[in-house]
Motif scaffolding. Structure first.
Motif: not given
Length: 191
Positions: A10-16, A40-42, A44-49, A179-183
């Motif tokens: 999301t533009e303003n992901g608040n969880a990382t 596929s993350a829910p 509000g989530v920012q994912v960094t690889i 994977l979405r559920d796990i995240v």
């Protein structure tokens, strides 16, 4: 030089969530799983690889400290800024890939106060064979737990690569949903 790849859900992901991939191969199924977790993350989530594990030198206490090599410092900073960690790894010779074990060693220091201390962590991945890397995943959970992470034991996905055939994991609705559920459940474990 490789860099961190950020995937903003999301533009303003608040969880990382920091994602560490135990395979350096660009086209690996585990890299594809990591990318799918980001895609596929829910909301509000920012994912960094973190794409620099191949640059991090072997852990050596002689080069650790305030002047530790920049890639190791970048790894620690990424760990420190994450709310949770998702490890996506294959199994090499029945155990943890060396690049991932090295990351664990760097993240565990300083002893007792490493960058991922107390952070929820889950381990998933794919490997050849009918067990999908379960030995490596168990060893990875053990090592990260000793390094100070709060391993969420019931968040598991050990996928035999034969189940995917020649398809990208995103073409498998069940894998995508898992994977979405796990995240989502991993983030529910954050304080």
């Amino acid at each position: 030089m490789a860099s961190e790849r950020r995937v903003d859900v999301t533009e303003n992901g608040n969880a990382t969530v920091l994602v560490l991939v135990g395979s350096l191969r660009a086209a690996s199924v585990n890299r594809q799983l990591a990318e799918l977790a980001a895609e596929s993350a829910p909301a509000g989530v920012q994912v960094t690889i973190f794409d620099r594990l191949g640059e991090v030198p072997f852990y050596n206490e002689d080069i650790d400290g305030p002047t530790a090599p920049e890639p190791a410092q970048a790894l620690r900073e990424a760990g420190a800024h994450a709310d949770a960690v998702l490890v996506v790894t294959p199994e090499y010779n029945g155990s943890v890939p060396g690049v991932l074990k090295n990351a664990i060693d760097w993240l565990s220091r300083p002893f007792g106060d490493g960058a991922i201390k107390g952070k929820p962590l889950a381990v998933v991945g794919a490997a050849h064979g009918r067990y999908g890397g379960v030995w490596a995943h168990d060893e990875t959970r053990k090592s990260f737990g000793l390094a100070g992470a709060r391993v969420v034991e019931d968040l598991e996905l050990s996928l035999p690569t034969a189940e995917l055939g020649d398809r990208h994991p995103r073409e498998n609705a069940e894998v995508t949903a898992r994977l979405r559920d796990i995240v989502g459940k991993l983030l529910a474990e954050t304080d």
